[in-house]
Write an enzyme that holds these catalytic residues in place. Sequence first.
Site, PDB file in Angstrom:
ATOM      1  N   GLU A  66     -10.477   8.969  -0.901  1.00  0.00           N
ATOM      2  CA  GLU A  66      -9.514  10.073  -0.999  1.00  0.00           C
ATOM      3  C   GLU A  66      -8.473   9.640  -2.021  1.00  0.00           C
ATOM      4  O   GLU A  66      -7.746   8.682  -1.803  1.00  0.00           O
ATOM      5  CB  GLU A  66      -8.842  10.311   0.359  1.00  0.00           C
ATOM      6  CG  GLU A  66      -9.810  10.615   1.490  1.00  0.00           C
ATOM      7  CD  GLU A  66     -10.345  12.034   1.441  1.00  0.00           C
ATOM      8  OE1 GLU A  66      -9.790  12.859   0.678  1.00  0.00           O
ATOM      9  OE2 GLU A  66     -11.309  12.326   2.172  1.00  0.00           O
TER      10      GLU A  66
ATOM     11  N   HIS B  11     -16.363  18.791  -2.615  1.00  0.00           N
ATOM     12  CA  HIS B  11     -15.447  19.868  -2.256  1.00  0.00           C
ATOM     13  C   HIS B  11     -14.837  20.364  -3.563  1.00  0.00           C
ATOM     14  O   HIS B  11     -14.105  19.630  -4.221  1.00  0.00           O
ATOM     15  CB  HIS B  11     -14.366  19.365  -1.292  1.00  0.00           C
ATOM     16  CG  HIS B  11     -14.924  18.992   0.050  1.00  0.00           C
ATOM     17  ND1 HIS B  11     -14.542  17.866   0.745  1.00  0.00           N
ATOM     18  CD2 HIS B  11     -15.869  19.619   0.808  1.00  0.00           C
ATOM     19  CE1 HIS B  11     -15.216  17.820   1.895  1.00  0.00           C
ATOM     20  NE2 HIS B  11     -16.026  18.862   1.950  1.00  0.00           N
TER      21      HIS B  11
ATOM     22  N   HIS C 206     -13.085  12.227  -3.091  1.00  0.00           N
ATOM     23  CA  HIS C 206     -12.431  13.410  -2.533  1.00  0.00           C
ATOM     24  C   HIS C 206     -10.940  13.415  -2.851  1.00  0.00           C
ATOM     25  O   HIS C 206     -10.442  12.513  -3.530  1.00  0.00           O
ATOM     26  CB  HIS C 206     -12.595  13.425  -1.009  1.00  0.00           C
ATOM     27  CG  HIS C 206     -13.990  13.674  -0.549  1.00  0.00           C
ATOM     28  ND1 HIS C 206     -14.374  14.835   0.066  1.00  0.00           N
ATOM     29  CD2 HIS C 206     -15.100  12.910  -0.634  1.00  0.00           C
ATOM     30  CE1 HIS C 206     -15.669  14.776   0.349  1.00  0.00           C
ATOM     31  NE2 HIS C 206     -16.132  13.617  -0.059  1.00  0.00           N
TER      32      HIS C 206
ATOM     33  N   GLU D   9     -11.253  19.786  -4.706  1.00  0.00           N
ATOM     34  CA  GLU D   9     -10.735  18.412  -4.792  1.00  0.00           C
ATOM     35  C   GLU D   9     -11.172  17.862  -6.145  1.00  0.00           C
ATOM     36  O   GLU D   9     -12.310  17.450  -6.335  1.00  0.00           O
ATOM     37  CB  GLU D   9     -11.247  17.585  -3.612  1.00  0.00           C
ATOM     38  CG  GLU D   9     -10.776  18.165  -2.272  1.00  0.00           C
ATOM     39  CD  GLU D   9     -11.486  17.583  -1.062  1.00  0.00           C
ATOM     40  OE1 GLU D   9     -12.220  16.581  -1.205  1.00  0.00           O
ATOM     41  OE2 GLU D   9     -11.310  18.149   0.031  1.00  0.00           O
TER      42      GLU D   9
HETATM   43 ZN   LIG Z   1     -13.212  16.402   0.490  1.00  0.00          ZN
END
Ligand SMILES: [Zn+2]
Length: 450
Positions: free
Chosen positions: A288, A90, A197, A93
């Site tokens: 994350e 992404h 991420h 990110e």
């Molecule tokens: Zn992501």
Amino acid sequence: MRAWALNMDFARLWLGLLLPLVAALDFSYHHQEALEAFLKRVAQNYSSITHLHSIGKSVRGRNLWVLVVGRFPKEHRVGIPDFKYVANMHGDETVGRELLLHLIDYLVTNHGKDPEITNLINSTRIHIMPSMNPDGFEAVKNPDCFYSNGRENFNQYDLNRNFPDAFEYNNVSRQPETVAVMKWLKTETFVLSANLHGGALVASYPFDNGVPATGALLSRSVTPDDDVFQYLANIYASRNPNMKKGDQCENKLNFPNGVTNGYSWYPLHGGMQDYNYIWAQCFEITLELSCCKYPPEEELPSFWNYNKASLIEYMKQVHLGMKGQVFDIDGNPLPNVIVEVQDRKHICPYRTNKFGEYYLLLLPGSYTINITVPGHEPYLTKVVIPEKSQNFSALKKDFQLSFRGQLDSTQVSDPSCPLIPLYKNFPSHSAATKPSLFLFLMTLLNIFSK
Ligand SMILES: [Zn+2]
Ligand SMILES: *[C@@H]1O[C@H](CO)[C@@H](O)[C@H](O)[C@H]1NC(C)=O
Ligand SMILES: *[C@@H]1O[C@H](CO)[C@@H](O)[C@H](O)[C@H]1NC(C)=O
Ligand SMILES: *[C@@H]1O[C@H](CO)[C@@H](O)[C@H](O)[C@H]1NC(C)=O
Ligand SMILES: *[C@@H]1O[C@H](CO)[C@@H](O)[C@H](O)[C@H]1NC(C)=O
Ligand SMILES: *[C@@H]1O[C@H](CO)[C@@H](O)[C@H](O)[C@H]1NC(C)=O
């Protein structure tokens, strides 16, 4: 004597502080050009332990760079497992992207100095992809903590919804970035991986999608290797002082110990971690790393400090469990042999590679290993994986089968997985099993991170 030793320590500390200043990578966001320049310099300066290559191109023609670090960086060697980190799928990110550049810097500059890093590089082939979505990264106009238009690739596809899915038909146009990764997975013997991420602070493990047969009715969707996945997620989260608290992002769910099952958090289809586990024989989790998707540069040093130990400890887990080769009676390695643990059958059976090698990530314990050459009776054998077996090598166990290789009659070519979706015959698979109102709200508010 004592004072002298102290002086030496000071001298070393001094040198240690000075040296990195000479070659150091700065804590700022590196756009494609600077990123390429850095990777090329590393590949040049440390040519004996690194190999830089591009696995394909983004929609806009940007290279998808991978830097490999290892004793034999250019190719797989028998007994050396392949590990990977992929960041920035992404584009908005961004923390993982910079962390991986710093990780590269840390690995190459500590090789031959720090015994742990030296052992790791000596025993592991480490593949690092700082950005899977360089077009998305460059498309972010106003860096923001929340969703911005660089999340998707240039064609506006979310790459973490773009892979084949085992649980439902994922009828999307496969993007060049996704195709490049799928091809890459076929060419390497990846064993362990993480996908970096931002937008939350948690280590999330498969499955991301599911059906009642995987536990979806209980709001979790788990693999037969759930013990290993929970352990892996905890290895990462427990060494990150913020992640392990589980409640450090405002307006976000609390995650006990900073870990979660992907589906419990929120289900998604076409994700990369499920694809790795099901189709590529590679255990992948989703990390994350920051509440804010695109935090200010000034915060990058503290992100590095908080993630460094986790990033390194997680890589070492590629040496969990057992590994080895399967031979026929004449000592020829047998590819395409199914090697699995009883009661841990994978949706697509895990098979030996072209060198007859298998890798099984397992926690210490007793297991029955089932070795099956298509067309022959399974060979079952008991194995005990001892505590603390893992010192930069899994338990090594080769198997010699009592017949002559059936390579001509066996499909040695790509043993690709059968039907899509594999679970289409499972009963009562319906959207009703998903927390759909929650998902609808999330879509509306654009608050996805993974
Ligand atoms: Zn992501
Ligand atoms: C590579 O070596 C050159 C010359 O010694 C140095 O200036 C540069 O900082 C080094 N780069 C890296 C990434 O180590
Ligand atoms: C690297 O690993 C090999 C094989 O495991 C071993 O023989 C060698 O001593 C190791 N080298 C270093 C520098 O640790
Ligand atoms: C897949 O999507 C394409 C384009 O959106 C559509 O034409 C096609 O009918 C879809 N196929 C299935 C099986 O849903
Ligand atoms: C061993 O594995 C094969 C191939 O996956 C499978 O057909 C068979 O049922 C397994 N046998 C046992 C006893 O688990
Ligand atoms: C682990 O292996 C290294 C060499 O690779 C060796 O120096 C060390 O003593 C070993 N540690 C244990 C606990 O076996």
